[in-house]
Design a protein around this motif. Sequence first.
Motif, mmCIF file in Angstrom:
data_model
loop_
_atom_site.group_PDB
_atom_site.id
_atom_site.type_symbol
_atom_site.label_atom_id
_atom_site.label_comp_id
_atom_site.label_asym_id
_atom_site.label_seq_id
_atom_site.Cartn_x
_atom_site.Cartn_y
_atom_site.Cartn_z
ATOM 1 N N THR A 1 -7.509 3.226 -10.659
ATOM 2 C CA THR A 1 -6.069 3.618 -9.952
ATOM 3 C C THR A 1 -6.083 2.724 -8.589
ATOM 4 O O THR A 1 -6.939 2.675 -7.941
ATOM 5 C CB THR A 1 -6.402 4.854 -9.774
ATOM 6 O OG1 THR A 1 -6.678 5.617 -10.841
ATOM 7 C CG2 THR A 1 -4.962 5.611 -9.144
ATOM 8 N N LEU B 1 0.804 -1.265 -0.016
ATOM 9 C CA LEU B 1 -0.060 -0.086 0.246
ATOM 10 C C LEU B 1 0.873 1.482 -0.168
ATOM 11 O O LEU B 1 1.786 1.459 0.680
ATOM 12 C CB LEU B 1 -0.988 0.096 1.082
ATOM 13 C CG LEU B 1 -2.136 -0.751 1.041
ATOM 14 C CD1 LEU B 1 -3.108 -0.413 2.646
ATOM 15 C CD2 LEU B 1 -3.104 -0.037 0.132
ATOM 16 N N THR B 2 0.574 2.329 -0.859
ATOM 17 C CA THR B 2 1.338 3.400 -0.922
ATOM 18 C C THR B 2 1.245 4.214 0.272
ATOM 19 O O THR B 2 1.838 5.248 0.497
ATOM 20 C CB THR B 2 0.840 4.365 -2.139
ATOM 21 O OG1 THR B 2 -0.474 4.611 -2.097
ATOM 22 C CG2 THR B 2 1.288 3.684 -3.392
ATOM 23 N N SER B 3 -0.074 4.145 0.887
ATOM 24 C CA SER B 3 -0.240 4.911 2.329
ATOM 25 C C SER B 3 -0.950 4.445 3.152
ATOM 26 O O SER B 3 -2.056 3.616 2.898
ATOM 27 C CB SER B 3 -1.095 6.505 1.532
ATOM 28 O OG SER B 3 -1.796 6.696 2.757
ATOM 29 N N ILE C 1 -8.965 3.482 -6.092
ATOM 30 C CA ILE C 1 -9.290 4.787 -5.557
ATOM 31 C C ILE C 1 -10.190 5.432 -7.022
ATOM 32 O O ILE C 1 -9.766 5.277 -7.709
ATOM 33 C CB ILE C 1 -7.917 5.671 -5.404
ATOM 34 C CG1 ILE C 1 -6.921 4.864 -4.613
ATOM 35 C CG2 ILE C 1 -8.107 6.798 -5.218
ATOM 36 C CD1 ILE C 1 -7.468 4.834 -3.247
ATOM 37 N N THR D 1 -12.181 5.964 -1.654
ATOM 38 C CA THR D 1 -12.504 4.650 -1.804
ATOM 39 C C THR D 1 -13.655 4.102 -1.221
ATOM 40 O O THR D 1 -13.920 4.497 0.106
ATOM 41 C CB THR D 1 -11.599 3.539 -1.825
ATOM 42 O OG1 THR D 1 -11.877 2.501 -1.826
ATOM 43 C CG2 THR D 1 -10.974 3.556 -0.303
ATOM 44 N N THR E 1 -12.076 12.457 -4.163
ATOM 45 C CA THR E 1 -11.295 11.104 -4.483
ATOM 46 C C THR E 1 -11.155 10.499 -3.182
ATOM 47 O O THR E 1 -10.825 10.782 -2.116
ATOM 48 C CB THR E 1 -10.000 11.498 -4.811
ATOM 49 O OG1 THR E 1 -10.109 12.264 -6.009
ATOM 50 C CG2 THR E 1 -9.012 10.385 -5.136
ATOM 51 N N PRO F 1 -3.817 1.927 -5.124
ATOM 52 C CA PRO F 1 -3.209 2.562 -4.185
ATOM 53 C C PRO F 1 -1.955 1.682 -3.729
ATOM 54 O O PRO F 1 -1.649 1.574 -2.749
ATOM 55 C CB PRO F 1 -3.976 2.781 -3.073
ATOM 56 C CG PRO F 1 -4.874 1.522 -3.055
ATOM 57 C CD PRO F 1 -5.197 1.183 -4.529
ATOM 58 N N SER G 1 -12.047 14.153 0.250
ATOM 59 C CA SER G 1 -12.106 12.870 0.827
ATOM 60 C C SER G 1 -13.478 12.139 0.938
ATOM 61 O O SER G 1 -14.395 12.903 0.940
ATOM 62 C CB SER G 1 -11.248 12.538 2.323
ATOM 63 O OG SER G 1 -12.106 13.260 3.290
ATOM 64 N N TYR H 1 -5.074 4.097 3.236
ATOM 65 C CA TYR H 1 -6.019 3.156 2.546
ATOM 66 C C TYR H 1 -6.322 1.893 3.235
ATOM 67 O O TYR H 1 -6.687 0.760 2.538
ATOM 68 C CB TYR H 1 -5.407 2.831 1.279
ATOM 69 C CG TYR H 1 -5.191 4.045 0.330
ATOM 70 C CD1 TYR H 1 -6.181 5.013 0.084
ATOM 71 C CD2 TYR H 1 -3.901 4.585 -0.214
ATOM 72 C CE1 TYR H 1 -6.207 6.360 -0.680
ATOM 73 C CE2 TYR H 1 -3.889 5.764 -1.107
ATOM 74 C CZ TYR H 1 -4.908 6.441 -1.146
ATOM 75 O OH TYR H 1 -4.914 7.769 -1.936
#
Lengths: 283, 433
Positions: B352, B118-120, B138, B310, B308, B354, B381, B123
Amino acid sequence: MDKALKKYAPIFVIPTTAAFIIGFVIPFIEGLYLSFCRFTTVSNAKWVGFDNFKYALTDADFRQSFVFTVSFAVVSIILINVGGLGLALLLTRKLRGTNIFRTIFFMPNLIGGIVLGYIWQILINCILSNAGKPLLALNSTAGYWGLIILMCWQQIGYMMIIYIAGLQNVPDDILEAAAIDGASPVKTFFRVKLPMIMPSITICVFLTLTNSFKLFDQNLALTAGAPKHSTEMLALNIYNTFYARAGMQWKGYGQSKAVIFCILVIVISMIQLRATRSREVQA
Amino acid sequence: MKKKLFVLALIAAMTCMMFASCGGGGEGASDETGKVYYLNFKPEQDEQWQTLAAEYTEETGVPVTVVTAASGEYETTLMSEMGKDEAPTLFQVNGPVGLANWKDSCYDLAGTDVYGQLTSDAYALKDGDKVDGIAYVIESYGIITNKALLEKAGYTVDDIKSFDDLKKVAEDITARSDELGFSAFTSAGMDGSSDWRFKTHLANLPIYFEYQDDGIESTDAIKGTYLDNYKAIWDLYINNSTCDPKELANKTGDDARNEFTSGEAVFYQNGSWEWGGVVGDGLLAEDDVTMIPIYIGAGDEASQGLCTGTENYWCVNSNASEADIQATLDFMNWCVTSKEGTEAMANDMGFTIPFKAAVESNNGFVKQDIANTDAGLTPVSWNFTTMPSEEWKNGVGEALTAYAADQTDANWDAVKAAFVDGWATEYALANEG
């Protein structure tokens, strides 16, 4: 012959009995058990006693949907049976094209409830919109009468077929005797035909009664309970209790409502069967 | 008598066989390697998931079953599937509220490979330190705009940088709609196929700005600070659209899309998942559409981006066998790290994702969102995952429909009541016991 029948009876009876037990008795008992539990899936149930029933019986929406269901049932039972019997009387008079009419009147019954619901939703909304009235989603009166029109349209044909069968079974000699005794057509109908078709009435009233109480598809498609649950019938209320909110307790609440609902339908239809059966006569 | 017993025995044997053949499928060979059963939430991507699953099975030999629930039927399907012996090993929840039903069945994903991708951490769906779910896609939503029509009306998207601009443009288009031949907004349909765009997605904006002000991420009682802004944008939508607001109760999602693709309106509120529905053969040209933020006249509009976030979280079923859990984790990891997996998710599904190995998606709205973020705009968000229940959304939706049909203050008060009081009631109901 009798002996052979007895010997092989199990072969014919057991598969059905097994299917009945697996498909009905076991799920029914499990459902009864689950109504006393908190659960998300049937395998993780936790016993909570009568809490669910306490909630179900104090829920205002549930009571409101009961009232709505009863008022719907009363009107639709009367209209459907009177309509069905009326058509049956017309179509047993040996008119031209009787069979075509019978087929046409029967056909709506072959369309599924969801489809019917959406078709009537479009039709009724069109009329309301032309009349400048609020559409179905905002109009509980239109929702109520819409449901009744829909159910009449769907069920009158089916009940008509049962009444036709009943009317055709009225022996000609009795009718002839009535005619010779000078009974008017109206009198013949009320004093001779009606008592003779009492078994058909029993079955038709039973079917319309249980159908009205159990109504779900048409309700979901036509109004979905809008506005503000005011056109929500019992079955839809149970469904919404199950799925409208997250949290484990709601499944149990819904399940207990379903059990109450089931008992209610059984009791009411038992009373009805007893009441109409007692009026049946033999020729 | 003997014969009778024989007959009975025969029937018993037959019945047993019948059940054995029903229940026995699927066991055996795959027990050691494990298997994956994914209950997919997104009907739009069913075909692509099936292909991807087949590819994975071909490559590794691990059987992957993908079943997609019908639109709007995910929770019911999940409930019945989870009760089975062969329950889904991989399923989805839509956020913290949806998780409430299933948190006991969620395997802790902390420390797994796929979680590490995971990039962050934003998420991940967490319950204390336990990681119950991870977002795998996302998405963005905003006002999809037909640039060609907007130019015909004498404007460009650069002219719309705030709610006031949007109002000015929309009302100008409405005033000249006979001459122009199109309207500002597509119908804000309140039919079940479309009402979520307003009772959920549009309602996110007042909730987002309130959360921002208060520095919170969820609440048990909403104050409704920005409900006047919500009213302003809703008024704009319904009074500058292709149809009489009285007709909205009956308008569907398809109606709005068709109006947009046939050039009857300039603006259409929807999300990046709609890319394939508005761009392509017989639809609009790729260069003619873009997505602009939903301005409601709150916060710092100059730096507001698209909405943006999820509502798609992957959860692994903790009740599955260890081999199946491992197989599922491997499959998830493969989807988000391998070339086949990432390309399929970006290009075929238009997602996209994450994850670190993500491939850039060919979805124009998603690209727009990335461009916005690069230009320094702050995405709004998704806070509608904290809405207390479906019942709350329905209440707000019905009140909005009633208000649209008859725009009186009393009817707007009903929207406020459904929004503010409904929140408190529903929150209490959903979290009792």
